[in-house]
Each structure stands twice: as C-alpha cells, then as structure tokens.
Design an enzyme around this catalytic site. Sequence first.
Site, mmCIF file in Angstrom:
data_model
loop_
_atom_site.group_PDB
_atom_site.id
_atom_site.type_symbol
_atom_site.label_atom_id
_atom_site.label_comp_id
_atom_site.label_asym_id
_atom_site.label_seq_id
_atom_site.Cartn_x
_atom_site.Cartn_y
_atom_site.Cartn_z
ATOM 1 N N ALA A 247 -6.852 1.438 -15.942
ATOM 2 C CA ALA A 247 -6.927 2.119 -14.988
ATOM 3 C C ALA A 247 -5.858 2.065 -14.180
ATOM 4 O O ALA A 247 -5.741 1.687 -12.842
ATOM 5 C CB ALA A 247 -8.323 1.568 -14.117
ATOM 6 N N HIS A 248 -4.521 2.164 -14.694
ATOM 7 C CA HIS A 248 -3.437 2.403 -14.083
ATOM 8 C C HIS A 248 -2.628 3.678 -14.502
ATOM 9 O O HIS A 248 -2.824 4.093 -15.406
ATOM 10 C CB HIS A 248 -2.255 1.211 -14.631
ATOM 11 N N ASP B 294 -12.295 -9.171 -11.345
ATOM 12 C CA ASP B 294 -11.457 -8.154 -11.714
ATOM 13 C C ASP B 294 -12.413 -6.709 -10.728
ATOM 14 O O ASP B 294 -12.249 -5.703 -11.068
ATOM 15 C CB ASP B 294 -11.117 -7.350 -13.058
#
Length: 403
Positions: free
Chosen positions: A156-157, A290
């Site tokens: 998810a970057h 996270d």
Amino acid sequence: MATPSGARGTARPATVNPQPATAKAPLVLSGANVVMPTGTVKDGSVIVNGTRITSTAPENAQVIDVTDHWLLPGFVDIHNHGGGGASFTSGTPDDVVTGIHTHRLHGTTTLVASTVTGDMDFLIQRAGLLSELAEQGDVAGIHFEGPFISPCRKGAHSEELLRDPDPAEVRKLIDAARGQAKMVTLATELPGGIDSVRLLAEHGVIAAIGHTDATYEQTVEAIEAGATVATHLFNAMPTLGHRSPGPIAALLEDDRITVELINDGTHLHPASLQLAFHHAGASRVAFITDAMDAAGFGDGRYMLGPLEVEVSEGVARLVEGGSIAGSTLTLDRAFKRAVTIDRLPVEDTVTALSANPARLLGMYDTIGSLEPGKYADLVILDTDFELKGVMRRGEWVVDPQLA
C-alpha cells in the site's frame, strides 16, 4: 469524536474514562498473575510509587485487589501508522495525539510513529513534526517505511513516489528527525541499499529489511552490513521456496534479526506464525500492529498517504487494486489471539509484545518488564484475556475500578 479529514469511519463510544487518573497515593496491585522476566508469579503484586515500580510499599499505599487477573508490562509497538481515525503520516499534531491515545486505551504504552511513502520534502516535514512529539515523550521515535522500497513489493505504497535508497537521502531523513529516527525500512537489494544499511547502523538507527524482492544471498549481505529487523515478516516479500528460499529463510535463521509479525488473522496464517516462533524463538519476535487510521475507530473510507483505503469488517484494503493496506489491529487483540488461538505461552507472548521491542529501541532499562525501578507501564487483563486496566507512567489510562 469528530472524524478527521480523510477518514469517513464511524466513531465507537469509549467504554472507559478517556482521561488519565493520576495515582495520588502509592498503589499496591495485589493478587494477580504477574508476568515477570523469570516467569509468572501467582498471587503476586506490583507496587507503584509515582511514575515507577518499586520493591517496597509505603504505609499510605492504596491496595487494589486484582485477584486472578493477569498483570503484564505495557505493550510496545514499533510499527504503527495511526488509529482513532487519525494518521501519523498526514494528520495534525492533535490528530497524532488522538491516534496515540487510542492505542494507549488498548494497552500500548510505548509507540513508534510510522510514516508511509511520500516525496522527500513531505517526509522531511513530517519528520520535524513527529520529532517534536518524540521530544515531548508522546512517541518513542519515528519509523520511516518507504520510500526506499521495491516497486515489486510495494503493498500500500504509491509506486510513483518510490526511489532507490540513496545514502544521501536516507541521511536527510535521519537529520530531519533530530535524533528521533528509530527505524528505516529498506529494500536492501536496490542500488544504494547496502551502503544505506551501513549508514543507518553507524547512526544507531535500525535498518529493517522489508517491502523487498531480495534473494536469500542478497538478504544475507544486508544482515552482514548491519540490518537487524524484518519488517512484517512474510508480507511484502517473496515466499519461501525450496530452491530459492528468498529473504524469509535468511531472516528466520539469523540470530541477529528480530522478526515483526502482524497477528490479526488476516496478514498471517496461524501456521506461518508458528513457523516464525519455532525457527526464530520467542526472543526474536516482535508483535506489531502496522495499524492505520481505522484501528480503534471503525469501517469506512480512509487515506493512507496519497492512497484511498476501504475498511470493511476490520480489514483494510486499497480501493484501487485491493492490496492489504496496514491493519486495524490493536495489541490487546494481538495478545488475546496469540494465547487463545495460536496457543502461545503467555510469557512468550509478553516477550514479543513488550520486552523484545523495548530492547530494540534501547529502552529496556526503563520499560518492557515489571521490574522495580522501571516506569509503571502496565496492563491488567481478566481471566478471558480481556483488557481491564492500563497504566502509563503511574497514571491510569484505563482505570480498572471504573472499567
């Protein structure tokens, strides 16, 4: 609680007094199963005087009976992006404090604020903001997850913002953090990766291998250069292969590596968690959340850096592409799952949630166990491992007499 900009979740009403209640007199918490570094003490007690745990109780000490409850050191989370509807990557200082407090309500008394990939100017600005909160003692430091990661394992970057780990740019982030940079996650196989690991090690910053497409051999090289942490082992890296074992085998077999695990039932199959504990041992595992904004808040649409995330039934995924986008985990839930579903010993779970991450941060002299002289950071759980009390620095965050 108002929904911060970028989050459209539904707030959950607090079930406890959200304002810390200062312990006005010394306290004796008695009758508990007290988890100590040497094992669990049945019918034990912990004495709190001011901000510290002490070995003797003053005559005016208040006694609180917590018979049959579990008394644990406060949880330490070294990888956390937000909570309570607030983002550590993009929120205001007040938003960040909201996220910190949300996790304290779930037993996390020490937290490292993690960022996600952004452009360098933005990350430098965030480093300045978060370093102020670290200097105030609100967070234990900063973890930069990205932008120095592999586009093959970006998760998810934002791919267009990724870059190779140029040591000069890594140094810019360290300098911007004013001594508060604790960890940088790198794909160490990329150009500049090994030199960046050496730079981080020289400056006392944890070099973490993650979001990587490295081979076994490349991972070994990074460990030899000074890397000491595996960012969320198994996730965002090649799978374990019998001819190409990849980074997982190298990270599990080396005693110098602490492996992060996200124990939410989504990121890892229970067998993978057992594999990590079997090969690394409890002394080399750090449970992390996270977590992103939705932790402790609710389902809905959120922003994780520049990317939109949909949270449904507690699972966060990118709207575009469907990749898992962090978690909504809190460490009290990770603890309960570990001891009830994964059947891990309570003592090993405490080691993974408190002692190991405290050691990684160089803070084990003050946190991570219930030994006299350390800060009075503690968690009280009932016989079903449900959270009933949280104390941080001698002040109740969740008062067991009100819960």
